[in-house]
Design an enzyme around this catalytic site. Structure first.
Site, mmCIF file in Angstrom:
data_model
loop_
_atom_site.group_PDB
_atom_site.id
_atom_site.type_symbol
_atom_site.label_atom_id
_atom_site.label_comp_id
_atom_site.label_asym_id
_atom_site.label_seq_id
_atom_site.Cartn_x
_atom_site.Cartn_y
_atom_site.Cartn_z
ATOM 1 N N LYS A 16 69.148 8.910 -18.958
ATOM 2 C CA LYS A 16 68.998 7.704 -19.386
ATOM 3 C C LYS A 16 68.717 7.435 -20.800
ATOM 4 O O LYS A 16 69.466 7.883 -21.862
ATOM 5 C CB LYS A 16 68.532 6.533 -18.362
ATOM 6 C CG LYS A 16 68.934 6.816 -16.946
ATOM 7 C CD LYS A 16 68.101 5.941 -16.048
ATOM 8 C CE LYS A 16 68.451 6.211 -14.556
ATOM 9 N NZ LYS A 16 69.920 6.373 -14.217
ATOM 10 N N SER A 53 65.843 -1.189 -11.625
ATOM 11 C CA SER A 53 66.975 -0.833 -12.232
ATOM 12 C C SER A 53 68.043 -2.053 -12.266
ATOM 13 O O SER A 53 68.965 -1.865 -13.068
ATOM 14 C CB SER A 53 67.499 0.466 -11.419
ATOM 15 O OG SER A 53 67.926 0.397 -10.161
ATOM 16 N N HIS A 65 63.965 3.845 -15.953
ATOM 17 C CA HIS A 65 64.196 2.934 -17.080
ATOM 18 C C HIS A 65 63.424 2.678 -18.083
ATOM 19 O O HIS A 65 63.510 1.671 -18.980
ATOM 20 C CB HIS A 65 64.782 1.662 -16.494
ATOM 21 C CG HIS A 65 65.993 2.084 -15.601
ATOM 22 N ND1 HIS A 65 67.395 1.911 -16.098
ATOM 23 C CD2 HIS A 65 66.336 2.269 -14.309
ATOM 24 C CE1 HIS A 65 68.055 2.503 -14.962
ATOM 25 N NE2 HIS A 65 67.489 2.643 -14.038
HETATM 26 C C1 LIG Z 1 65.163 3.677 -10.712
HETATM 27 C C2 LIG Z 1 65.998 5.176 -10.640
HETATM 28 N N1 LIG Z 1 65.496 5.792 -10.054
HETATM 29 C C3 LIG Z 1 66.196 7.208 -10.133
HETATM 30 C C4 LIG Z 1 67.385 7.276 -10.632
HETATM 31 C C5 LIG Z 1 68.267 8.491 -10.494
HETATM 32 O O1 LIG Z 1 68.237 9.379 -11.595
HETATM 33 P P1 LIG Z 1 69.390 10.248 -11.730
HETATM 34 O O2 LIG Z 1 70.477 9.622 -12.327
HETATM 35 O O3 LIG Z 1 68.689 11.209 -12.979
HETATM 36 O O4 LIG Z 1 69.780 11.052 -10.616
HETATM 37 C C6 LIG Z 1 68.209 6.258 -11.111
HETATM 38 C C7 LIG Z 1 69.560 6.319 -11.514
HETATM 39 O O5 LIG Z 1 70.373 6.815 -11.426
HETATM 40 C C8 LIG Z 1 67.335 4.977 -11.282
HETATM 41 O O6 LIG Z 1 67.782 3.790 -11.698
#
Ligand SMILES: Cc1ncc(COP(=O)(O)O)c(C=O)c1O
Length: 393
Positions: free
Chosen positions: A242, A184, A212
């Site tokens: 996203k 990320s 992502h």
């Molecule tokens: C790699 C990754 N996994 C999980 C999440 C969590 O997802 P959510 O925002 O839907 O809780 C994020 C970002 O928030 C992320 O960048």
């Protein structure tokens, strides 16, 4: 409450501020998109994960409105009580068919990616098990591993040989390898085929967090399609806030994995189901993702334009093929100062600091969207070059 307790909090917050680590929320007043109204100012933003520009798409907004009319504003209860609607059931079937991590895969919706990762790791692992995670994994995979009470080892970023040595050394009833598919804060893609190979040779589960990659890679189907991978030991997690532009997440996997989550995952069982109107919005968004090659082609063009335009900057542009384009500046104070200098020019690029990234690698996380134009990217690049000149003067 005694004032000593409050004094302790005040001192810790002051320390955070003086270390350049204080986080401040901005307030957005407009529809999501490249041009945002933030705290009363119009800004050109490179800060969201809305990679395909779907958060503001008319079809998605209309579907949310129709969904609210049909189901009401909220789900009213958890999935296992009465919160599981026909909208949830339809989206799960559509996602399972779209991502298809193995023959006959099912999908299960969650209200966030954070909860989905906690659910997977706490349901599949316990005290007698071992979880192996990439050092740059997202915080919620780490938190899920800690919550599971399994032994938890982090291997050097992308180092499959080091992972294999650790898997061989750690005794466990069940082994799980967990990785972000697209990292990320770095934008690079994990060596998924090699990880799947290690997992299969050591009878381990491979948990893939494609927050992502879903919508962007593999013609929208995500990182598994991008790498030509499938298999019964893969547990795929995609997020829906996203590229999909709305909110929530899903796990797609073998039906026995999904049934295990339904029966045992506390972050699934003990929370209210997502509002069905957001689920209807996601069904519209999924249709746009499936038909989204033009958006993805536009995005690829913008990524190439940014990488060309960033040439000559004094900061390291990481080798990322995805819309996440990080410029590493080093210390947190410099990253914040450069981000603020860009803001003064009307361009919003967030500074990312420890503990989100390792100490000494604070960065600007440029994120691109198909909703940006070539002129937007040119404006960003000229602002970056101007700030770089100011810094060296
Ligand atoms: C790699 C990754 N996994 C999980 C999440 C969590 O997802 P959510 O925002 O839907 O809780 C994020 C970002 O928030 C992320 O960048």
């Amino acid at each position: 409450m005694g004032s000593a307790a409050l004094d302790g909090l005040a001192q810790a917050l002051a320390r955070r501020r003086s270390d350049g680590l204080e986080r401040v929320r901005r307030t957005t007043e407009s529809v999501q998109g490249p041009r945002l109204s933030v705290d009363g100012r119009e800004l050109l933003a490179f800060a969201s994960n809305d990679y395909l520009g779907l958060a503001g798409a008319t079809e998605v907004i209309e579907a949310a409105r129709d969904g609210a009319r049909r189901y009401g504003a909220g789900a009213g209860a958890s999935h296992l009580v009465t919160g599981h609607t026909a909208a949830h059931a339809a989206l799960e079937a559509e996602l399972a068919a779209f991502v298809r991590p193995c023959d006959g895969a099912r999908a299960l919706l969650f209200s966030s990616g954070y909860l989905a990762n906690l659910a997977i790791l706490t349901s599949l692992a316990g005290r007698t098990d071992a979880i192996f995670g990439d050092r740059l994994n997202h915080a919620c995979l780490n938190d899920g591993a800690l919550l599971s009470r399994a032994s938890f080892e982090r291997y050097p970023h992308g180092d499959v040989a080091a992972l294999e040595l650790r898997i061989e050394a750690v005794p466990a009833r069940r082994r799980i390898v967990a990785t972000d598919a697209v990292f990320s804060m770095d934008g690079d893609v994990a060596p998924l085929a090699a990880l799947a190979d290690v997992a299969s040779r050591h009878d381990a589960w491979l948990v893939i967090d494609d927050a992502h990659g879903f919508g962007v890679l593999g013609n929208g189907r995500g990182s598994l399609a991008h790498c030509g991978l499938a298999g019964e030991r893969i547990v795929y997690m995609g997020t829906l806030g996203k590229a999909a532009g709305v909110a929530g997440a899903f796990v797609a996997a073998h039906p026995l994995v999904i049934e295990t989550l339904i029966q045992t995952a506390r972050p699934y069982i003990y929370t209210t189901a997502s509002p069905p109107m957001t689920v209807e919005a996601l069904r519209a968004s999924l249709a746009l993702i499936a038909a989204g090659d033009a958006r993805r082609a536009r995005l690829a063009g913008l990524i190439a334009a940014f990488r060309a335009g960033a040439a000559g900057l004094p900061w390291k542009l990481l080798a990322s093929p995805t819309p996440i384009q990080p410029l590493v500046l080093g210390d947190a104070a410099t990253a914040v100062a450069v981000s603020e200098a860009l803001l003064a020019r009307g361009v919003l690029v967030p500074a990312i600091r420890p503990p989100t990234v390792p100490a000494g690698t604070a960065r600007l996380r440029v994120s691109l969207s198909a909703a940006h134009t070539v002129a937007d990217v040119a404006e960003l690049c000229s602002a970056l070059h101007a700030v770089a000149r100011e810094c060296s003067a």
